[in-house]
Scaffold this motif. Structure first.
Motif, PDB file in Angstrom:
ATOM      1  N   ASN A 103       0.862  -1.178   0.000  1.00  0.00           N
ATOM      2  CA  ASN A 103       0.000   0.000   0.000  1.00  0.00           C
ATOM      3  C   ASN A 103       0.898   1.226   0.000  1.00  0.00           C
ATOM      4  O   ASN A 103       1.934   1.240   0.675  1.00  0.00           O
ATOM      5  CB  ASN A 103      -0.878   0.038   1.251  1.00  0.00           C
ATOM      6  N   TRP A 104       0.490   2.258  -0.721  1.00  0.00           N
ATOM      7  CA  TRP A 104       1.257   3.497  -0.717  1.00  0.00           C
ATOM      8  C   TRP A 104       0.338   4.659  -1.043  1.00  0.00           C
ATOM      9  O   TRP A 104      -0.762   4.481  -1.572  1.00  0.00           O
ATOM     10  CB  TRP A 104       2.437   3.436  -1.687  1.00  0.00           C
ATOM     11  N   ILE A 105       0.820   5.834  -0.720  1.00  0.00           N
ATOM     12  CA  ILE A 105       0.100   7.056  -1.041  1.00  0.00           C
ATOM     13  C   ILE A 105       0.827   7.704  -2.212  1.00  0.00           C
ATOM     14  O   ILE A 105       1.980   8.136  -2.068  1.00  0.00           O
ATOM     15  CB  ILE A 105       0.043   8.006   0.168  1.00  0.00           C
ATOM     16  N   PRO A 106       0.183   7.728  -3.386  1.00  0.00           N
ATOM     17  CA  PRO A 106       0.825   8.352  -4.550  1.00  0.00           C
ATOM     18  C   PRO A 106       1.117   9.822  -4.275  1.00  0.00           C
ATOM     19  O   PRO A 106       0.320  10.521  -3.640  1.00  0.00           O
ATOM     20  CB  PRO A 106      -0.220   8.200  -5.662  1.00  0.00           C
ATOM     21  N   GLU A 111       2.081  10.109 -10.224  1.00  0.00           N
ATOM     22  CA  GLU A 111       2.063   8.816  -9.538  1.00  0.00           C
ATOM     23  C   GLU A 111       0.651   8.244  -9.477  1.00  0.00           C
ATOM     24  O   GLU A 111       0.460   7.033  -9.609  1.00  0.00           O
ATOM     25  CB  GLU A 111       2.657   8.936  -8.134  1.00  0.00           C
ATOM     26  N   SER A 112      -0.340   9.104  -9.283  1.00  0.00           N
ATOM     27  CA  SER A 112      -1.731   8.635  -9.292  1.00  0.00           C
ATOM     28  C   SER A 112      -2.094   8.064 -10.648  1.00  0.00           C
ATOM     29  O   SER A 112      -2.733   7.014 -10.752  1.00  0.00           O
ATOM     30  CB  SER A 112      -2.680   9.782  -8.920  1.00  0.00           C
ATOM     31  N   ALA A 113      -1.687   8.742 -11.712  1.00  0.00           N
ATOM     32  CA  ALA A 113      -1.963   8.267 -13.070  1.00  0.00           C
ATOM     33  C   ALA A 113      -1.241   6.948 -13.339  1.00  0.00           C
ATOM     34  O   ALA A 113      -1.812   6.021 -13.931  1.00  0.00           O
ATOM     35  CB  ALA A 113      -1.552   9.320 -14.098  1.00  0.00           C
ATOM     36  N   ALA A 114       0.019   6.847 -12.902  1.00  0.00           N
ATOM     37  CA  ALA A 114       0.783   5.611 -13.099  1.00  0.00           C
ATOM     38  C   ALA A 114       0.090   4.439 -12.420  1.00  0.00           C
ATOM     39  O   ALA A 114       0.021   3.335 -12.973  1.00  0.00           O
ATOM     40  CB  ALA A 114       2.206   5.781 -12.569  1.00  0.00           C
ATOM     41  N   ASP A 115      -0.453   4.668 -11.231  1.00  0.00           N
ATOM     42  CA  ASP A 115      -1.180   3.613 -10.531  1.00  0.00           C
ATOM     43  C   ASP A 115      -2.436   3.234 -11.302  1.00  0.00           C
ATOM     44  O   ASP A 115      -2.702   2.061 -11.552  1.00  0.00           O
ATOM     45  CB  ASP A 115      -1.536   4.078  -9.117  1.00  0.00           C
ATOM     46  N   LYS A 116      -3.213   4.209 -11.718  1.00  0.00           N
ATOM     47  CA  LYS A 116      -4.481   3.949 -12.422  1.00  0.00           C
ATOM     48  C   LYS A 116      -4.253   3.249 -13.767  1.00  0.00           C
ATOM     49  O   LYS A 116      -5.080   2.457 -14.212  1.00  0.00           O
ATOM     50  CB  LYS A 116      -5.239   5.245 -12.614  1.00  0.00           C
ATOM     51  N   LEU A 117      -3.127   3.509 -14.396  1.00  0.00           N
ATOM     52  CA  LEU A 117      -2.804   2.875 -15.675  1.00  0.00           C
ATOM     53  C   LEU A 117      -2.183   1.483 -15.511  1.00  0.00           C
ATOM     54  O   LEU A 117      -1.863   0.822 -16.498  1.00  0.00           O
ATOM     55  CB  LEU A 117      -1.854   3.768 -16.478  1.00  0.00           C
ATOM     56  N   GLY A 118      -1.978   1.059 -14.272  1.00  0.00           N
ATOM     57  CA  GLY A 118      -1.411  -0.259 -14.022  1.00  0.00           C
ATOM     58  C   GLY A 118       0.098  -0.332 -14.124  1.00  0.00           C
ATOM     59  O   GLY A 118       0.679  -1.417 -14.116  1.00  0.00           O
ATOM     60  N   LEU A 119       0.751   0.829 -14.214  1.00  0.00           N
ATOM     61  CA  LEU A 119       2.211   0.822 -14.356  1.00  0.00           C
ATOM     62  C   LEU A 119       2.907   0.310 -13.104  1.00  0.00           C
ATOM     63  O   LEU A 119       3.918  -0.389 -13.201  1.00  0.00           O
ATOM     64  CB  LEU A 119       2.704   2.226 -14.704  1.00  0.00           C
ATOM     65  N   VAL A 120       2.373   0.629 -11.932  1.00  0.00           N
ATOM     66  CA  VAL A 120       2.996   0.171 -10.687  1.00  0.00           C
ATOM     67  C   VAL A 120       2.855  -1.343 -10.572  1.00  0.00           C
ATOM     68  O   VAL A 120       3.813  -2.036 -10.230  1.00  0.00           O
ATOM     69  CB  VAL A 120       2.389   0.892  -9.469  1.00  0.00           C
ATOM     70  N   LYS A 121       1.691  -1.850 -10.894  1.00  0.00           N
ATOM     71  CA  LYS A 121       1.468  -3.307 -10.862  1.00  0.00           C
ATOM     72  C   LYS A 121       2.444  -4.016 -11.798  1.00  0.00           C
ATOM     73  O   LYS A 121       3.043  -5.028 -11.431  1.00  0.00           O
ATOM     74  CB  LYS A 121       0.024  -3.606 -11.239  1.00  0.00           C
ATOM     75  N   ARG A 122       2.631  -3.485 -12.996  1.00  0.00           N
ATOM     76  CA  ARG A 122       3.574  -4.094 -13.940  1.00  0.00           C
ATOM     77  C   ARG A 122       5.011  -4.017 -13.432  1.00  0.00           C
ATOM     78  O   ARG A 122       5.787  -4.953 -13.623  1.00  0.00           O
ATOM     79  CB  ARG A 122       3.442  -3.441 -15.320  1.00  0.00           C
ATOM     80  N   ARG A 123       5.357  -2.911 -12.799  1.00  0.00           N
ATOM     81  CA  ARG A 123       6.719  -2.780 -12.262  1.00  0.00           C
ATOM     82  C   ARG A 123       6.952  -3.802 -11.157  1.00  0.00           C
ATOM     83  O   ARG A 123       7.988  -4.465 -11.126  1.00  0.00           O
ATOM     84  CB  ARG A 123       6.960  -1.366 -11.736  1.00  0.00           C
ATOM     85  N   VAL A 124       5.992  -3.946 -10.249  1.00  0.00           N
ATOM     86  CA  VAL A 124       6.132  -4.919  -9.155  1.00  0.00           C
ATOM     87  C   VAL A 124       6.210  -6.332  -9.721  1.00  0.00           C
ATOM     88  O   VAL A 124       7.031  -7.140  -9.287  1.00  0.00           O
ATOM     89  CB  VAL A 124       4.980  -4.770  -8.138  1.00  0.00           C
ATOM     90  N   SER A 125       5.370  -6.631 -10.694  1.00  0.00           N
ATOM     91  CA  SER A 125       5.417  -7.943 -11.343  1.00  0.00           C
ATOM     92  C   SER A 125       6.795  -8.187 -11.957  1.00  0.00           C
ATOM     93  O   SER A 125       7.375  -9.272 -11.802  1.00  0.00           O
ATOM     94  CB  SER A 125       4.327  -8.034 -12.414  1.00  0.00           C
ATOM     95  N   GLY A 126       7.333  -7.192 -12.623  1.00  0.00           N
ATOM     96  CA  GLY A 126       8.675  -7.307 -13.207  1.00  0.00           C
ATOM     97  C   GLY A 126       9.743  -7.500 -12.161  1.00  0.00           C
ATOM     98  O   GLY A 126      10.677  -8.300 -12.345  1.00  0.00           O
ATOM     99  N   ASP A 127       9.615  -6.789 -11.037  1.00  0.00           N
ATOM    100  CA  ASP A 127      10.594  -6.939  -9.951  1.00  0.00           C
ATOM    101  C   ASP A 127      10.588  -8.365  -9.409  1.00  0.00           C
ATOM    102  O   ASP A 127      11.643  -8.955  -9.164  1.00  0.00           O
ATOM    103  CB  ASP A 127      10.297  -5.950  -8.819  1.00  0.00           C
ATOM    104  N   LEU A 128       9.402  -8.932  -9.231  1.00  0.00           N
ATOM    105  CA  LEU A 128       9.318 -10.307  -8.735  1.00  0.00           C
ATOM    106  C   LEU A 128       9.881 -11.302  -9.745  1.00  0.00           C
ATOM    107  O   LEU A 128      10.547 -12.267  -9.368  1.00  0.00           O
ATOM    108  CB  LEU A 128       7.874 -10.656  -8.370  1.00  0.00           C
TER     109      LEU A 128
END
Length: 149
Positions: A103-106, A111-128
């Motif tokens: 959980n984080w506060i954009p 950062e809010s747009a990046a979250d809504k576009l799924g960019l953060v999810k893709r980055r975390v998936s890539g990190d894993l």
């Protein structure tokens, strides 16, 4: 508040996956945007990140750590406000599911747009996925911290 959940199966035993995860100073090898992590005590880490040209520094405190099961953290100082949990579950004797919940506060519109576009999810998936390659290619952890918090 934004939230992401991702998981990956790694072809190493739980103990190996967990031990590697506790080596925070190795995170720049597989976490995109992390330039440096310093372990400043059993429960305190200092992070330097650079994402899309924006450099940030913050401290994170380990709030719970149970060997071979889980590591939870929250930021305590700096430019980033987040908390998370990573868990380790044996699929079988040689395979582990690593699950990350964060959980984080954009900070701001970008950062809010990046979250809504799924960019953060893709980055975390890539990190894993990079963690998977990192630990499987080594076959063994670079170190371990087996303490409990």
């Amino acid at each position: 508040m934004a939230h992401v959940e991702e998981y990956v199966e790694v072809n190493v035993p739980v103990r190996t996956a967990y031990n590697q995860w506790t080596q925070f100073e190795s995170f720049p090898a597989f976490v995109e945007g992390v330039d440096r992590v310093e372990q400043r005590g059993d429960t305190l880490t200092h992070w330097v990140t650079k994402v899309n040209g924006v450099e940030r520094e913050f401290d994170a405190r380990i709030t719970e750590q149970v060997p071979d099961r889980r590591v939870a953290w929250t930021t305590v100082d700096g430019d980033t406000r987040q908390a998370g949990l990573v868990t380790f579950e044996a699929v079988d004797a040689t395979t582990t599911q690593v699950s990350l919940h964060m959980n984080w506060i954009p900070d701001g519109l970008a950062e809010s747009a990046a979250d809504k576009l799924g960019l953060v999810k893709r980055r975390v998936s890539g990190d894993l996925k990079r963690f998977k390659v990192f630990i499987e290619s080594r076959g063994a952890e670079t170190g371990a911290w087996r303490g409990e918090v």
